[in-house]
Design a protein around this motif. Structure first.
Motif, short mmCIF file in Angstrom:
data_model
loop_
_atom_site.label_atom_id
_atom_site.label_comp_id
_atom_site.label_asym_id
_atom_site.label_seq_id
_atom_site.Cartn_x
_atom_site.Cartn_y
_atom_site.Cartn_z
N LYS A 143 0.83 -1.21 0.00
CA LYS A 143 0.00 0.00 0.00
C LYS A 143 0.86 1.24 0.00
N GLU A 204 1.41 -5.28 3.98
CA GLU A 204 0.48 -6.00 4.84
C GLU A 204 0.37 -7.45 4.45
N GLU A 205 0.13 -8.26 5.45
CA GLU A 205 -0.21 -9.66 5.23
C GLU A 205 -1.47 -9.72 4.35
N MET A 207 -4.95 -10.97 3.36
CA MET A 207 -6.07 -11.63 4.05
C MET A 207 -6.99 -12.22 3.00
N GLU A 211 -15.23 -9.57 1.61
CA GLU A 211 -15.32 -8.30 2.35
C GLU A 211 -16.77 -7.97 2.69
P1 AMP Z 1 -7.79 -0.09 1.38
O1 AMP Z 1 -7.64 1.12 0.54
O2 AMP Z 1 -6.73 -0.28 2.38
O3 AMP Z 1 -9.19 -0.20 1.95
O4 AMP Z 1 -7.70 -1.31 0.36
C1 AMP Z 1 -8.46 -1.34 -0.82
C2 AMP Z 1 -8.87 -2.76 -1.12
O5 AMP Z 1 -7.70 -3.59 -1.25
C3 AMP Z 1 -9.67 -3.43 -0.03
O6 AMP Z 1 -11.02 -3.12 -0.12
C4 AMP Z 1 -9.37 -4.89 -0.27
O7 AMP Z 1 -10.15 -5.37 -1.34
C5 AMP Z 1 -7.94 -4.89 -0.71
N1 AMP Z 1 -7.05 -5.10 0.46
C6 AMP Z 1 -6.52 -4.16 1.25
N2 AMP Z 1 -5.77 -4.70 2.24
C7 AMP Z 1 -5.84 -6.03 2.07
C8 AMP Z 1 -5.26 -7.16 2.76
N3 AMP Z 1 -4.44 -6.98 3.81
N4 AMP Z 1 -5.55 -8.39 2.30
C9 AMP Z 1 -6.35 -8.57 1.22
N5 AMP Z 1 -6.91 -7.56 0.52
C10 AMP Z 1 -6.66 -6.30 0.93
#
Ligand code: AMP
Ligand code: GLY
Length: 443
Positions: A143, A204-205, A207, A211
């Motif tokens: 990220k 990040e790990e 997951m 969702e």
């Molecule tokens: P975020 O902007 O951090 O909410 O991430 C955007 C999207 O990426 C999320 O809605 C998930 O679909 C995916 N995502 C984020 N972090 C993870 C994670 N640690 N493991 C798996 N998918 C992730």
């Protein structure tokens, strides 16, 4: 009595519309609102966004209560300012809103309070990030934070993809990230964080799972869970293409079974409320846990938001049968343990219609035609729409959210797409498959 809703999206249209249902409410002002709130019975737009002006308006108009929609005014301290002036407002304080406004705070908070989330590490050096990924292996999630923000989130399924993502995010000769997208929580926030100095990458790990959006009303101590929901973040059918603020949503989310619900309350929501209170920042407002639910029904937090989701709010508000104002009054008064929320047994589903070139650089000013009249079980919530020479035109990324109720998600889906049929604007984009996961589980 008069109420004020701060914001201009589909979420605020739905919140404000719901608030007008209380017979004691004369008028709900929406600041700044959109062309949809301008046309809704009982709603009046006021063209202000700055906190001191909002405060003065609330005082001058003797506003009984203010509800905050988006994250930006919360992070800027609108709740603190209103409370200091003795005004009633529903939302988290600036400190409590850090659960959303600072990813670092949220992650460290979850570690301190043993709230299940992905293991993570933050890097400012490409070499260290690469070494970490080589140790941890794939799949892994990279990220961008800080300067690399425009490049977003990469869910890397192979080590090669992960290393490539790291190199790209740290590349110094890369173009600067796109300008912030107004009204889009995630895109706007990421882009807004950009430019504050060095490149930071969070690793990040990965997951696995499905969702869901788990949203509660909170009064600092108690939580009143709202109906579950799920959104579709990717722009294209089949959950492909870049992430957006959300291209559609439905409620309930079948992945949130009664067991998952109970576990989420026990393992995520209540420890969060206790933790925030213990740290001197009790959380009052809408707490939105973005969850990843694994095949054993274990919920883990992907991210927290300190507000309702957009577009999740639109189907959720279609299903809310209790008086919304009464719920908010109980929350502000710390009495959420004394009330229940009642939900329509039907499902609700909303399809977002977005402007051409969304999410990168949405075009504006295109006339919108064919808007249907609202019915009891179907209505169009506006987001990026504006009035121009007596016409309704596009004015932002996500333009409309066409929302309908139905006995099943499939029926709600059919009804929403039927309602959408006559609507036209240049370059409109929408997904044809909103709700497919839920329909796959329960045809
Ligand atoms: P975020 O902007 O951090 O909410 O991430 C955007 C999207 O990426 C999320 O809605 C998930 O679909 C995916 N995502 C984020 N972090 C993870 C994670 N640690 N493991 C798996 N998918 C992730
Ligand atoms: N729909 C996701 C969000 O509101 O952040």
């Amino acid at each position: 009595m008069k109420l004020l809703v701060i914001g201009s999206g589909g979420r605020e249209h739905a919140l404000a519309w719901r608030l007008t249902q209380n017979p004691k409410v004369q008028c709900v002002y929406v600041a700044p609102g959109n062309a949809g709130t301008a046309r809704e019975d009982g709603l009046v737009n006021v063209n202000i966004t700055a906190i001191p002006e909002l405060l003065k308006f609330a005082q001058d108009e003797k506003i009984h209560l203010t509800v905050v929609g988006p994250e930006a005014p919360l992070a800027a301290g609108v709740v603190d300012a209103f409370q200091a002036a003795g005004l009633r407002i529903f939302g988290p304080s600036q400190r409590a809103a850090q659960l959303e406004s600072s990813k670092d705070f949220a992650k460290q908070f979850m570690v301190r309070h043993k709230i299940p989330t992905a293991k993570y590490a933050t890097f400012t050096s490409a070499a260290e990030a690469r070494a970490y990924v080589e140790r941890e292996g794939a799949p892994i999630v990279i990220k961008a934070d800080g300067l690399a923000a425009g490049k977003g989130v990469v869910v890397a399924m192979t080590l090669g993809d992960a290393l490539e993502a790291i190199d790209k995010m740290f590349a110094t000769d890369s173009p600067s990230p796109p300008a912030p997208l107004p009204q889009e929580g995630e895109g706007g926030r990421r882009a807004a964080q950009a430019g504050r100095g060095e490149v930071r990458v969070v690793i990040e790990e990965f997951m696995e799972g499905e969702e869901a959006s788990f949203i509660c009303m909170c009064d600092g101590v108690h939580a009143l869970p709202f109906a579950s929901s799920q959104d579709h973040k990717r722009i294209f059918d089949g959950d492909q293409g870049p992430n957006t603020g959300g291209m559609g949503a439905y409620s309930p989310a079948p992945v949130v079974t009664p067991e998952v619900h109970a576990r989420t309350m026990r393992e995520v929501i209540m420890p969060t409320l206790r933790g925030m209170a213990a740290e001197g920042a009790p959380f009052t407002g809408f707490l939105y846990a973005g969850l990843m639910i694994d095949e054993n029904g274990k919920p883990r937090v992907v991210e927290f938001n300190a507000r309702m989701g957009d577009p999740e709010t639109q189907p959720i508000m279609m299903r809310l049968k209790s008086d919304f104002l009464t719920l908010i009054e109980h929350a502000i008064d710390g009495k959420l343990n004394q009330i229940e929320a009642e939900w329509d047994r039907r499902a609700a589903l909303g399809v977002v219609m977005a402007a051409a070139n969304y999410p990168e650089a949405p075009t504006k000013g295109d006339e919108i035609t064919g808007l249907p009249k609202p019915a009891d079980d179907a209505r169009v919530f506006h987001a990026g729409s504006a009035d121009k020479d007596g016409k309704v035109v596009t004015s932002g990324g996500r333009v409309l959210c066409v929302t309908a109720l139905g006995d099943t998600v499939k029926i709600a889906q059919q009804r929403a797409y039927q309602l959408l049929e006559p609507i036209r604007f240049n370059g409109m984009q929408y997904r044809r498959d909103i709700g497919y996961r839920a329909i796959g589980r329960r045809p």
